[in-house]
Design an enzyme around this catalytic site. Sequence first.
Site, PDB file in Angstrom:
ATOM      1  CG  ASP A 158      -1.964   1.055   1.264  1.00 53.81           C
ATOM      2  OD1 ASP A 158      -2.944   1.023   0.501  1.00 53.81           O
ATOM      3  OD2 ASP A 158      -1.753   1.984   2.069  1.00 53.81           O
TER       4      ASP A 158
ATOM      5  CG  HIS B   1      -5.790  -3.012   0.009  1.00 53.22           C
ATOM      6  ND1 HIS B   1      -5.076  -2.522  -1.062  1.00 53.22           N
ATOM      7  CD2 HIS B   1      -5.422  -2.262   1.086  1.00 53.22           C
ATOM      8  CE1 HIS B   1      -4.316  -1.503  -0.656  1.00 53.22           C
ATOM      9  NE2 HIS B   1      -4.503  -1.336   0.638  1.00 53.22           N
TER      10      HIS B   1
END
Length: 321
Positions: free
Chosen positions: A101, A297
Amino acid sequence: MTGITRRHLEVNGLRMHLAEAGTGPLVLLLHGFPESAYSWRSQLTALAEAGFHAVAPDQRGYAGTDRPAATEDYTILHLVGDVVALIDALGERTATVVGHDWGAIVAWQTALLRPERVRGVAALSVPYMPRGSRPPMAALRAAYGDAHYQVYFQRPGVAEAELGADLDETFRRALYGLSGDSPRVWPMLVPEGGRLVESWPRPGRLPAWLTEDDIATYVREYSAGGFTGPLNWYRNLDRNWALTAAWDGAPITMPALLLAGDLDPVIAAFDLRRLRGSMRAHIRDLRGFELIPGAGHWLQQERPAEVNAALTDFAAATATG
């Protein structure tokens, strides 16, 4: 968490908290938002068992690391400077740098700005994106108006108040809602007149990879540190664009790897054919562009076995240099 130790080091003017395991060539693990070193718990032990010194810092503004007060103290130059200073503080000249991320962005930019310090760069979730032709906020507003979550994050105090109002609810929804177990892929937009947290579905029960102890750990860390430091990373996106003009068009030169879940909302935002072409055009030695089916994610937490295998192989291939 067996075999993982914790300590603080003075790094680039910060008192930085580290989780680490093992001895051998250095592998740095850089977390994303809203996470901490805890997100790498499975990778720390796996890399240590494979013969590496694996180190996961709480990055600038997060959890057990210092939180500078000024928004402008969270630029990409500060974040890359922290990585370089951490390599120095650990007594090394180079490292394999891995990020997830926001940590992936820091990893890519460290590879771009300080290539002599990076043996290899691996990113989870966020691909390498070369500098655009205009500031990021202008591009996002042109595409999404004010609905995109990164635009929403620009207003000081607003997101902090929402995300911090009920930390258990925030992490329960975020960790489930952006995962491969969610019933839909999050569009990365804040509903008009609504709240960001409400855009993430609430789980009836937690998926197998996520425990109540995991949620409690993030709640405890953010109870102490809050969200302002982490959100300040987003509030420097346009400043970062200006600061990195000198590297516009420069390539990534060392071995590189991208891992992502095919249900990750970040990856879902790209045309994959164009993305692969762009990465190959800007990265001279792209060793892999791998999508893990059914994963979302939070890749290293959702699919630790696949991620551990990929990262240990990549770390071994970049152990010298």
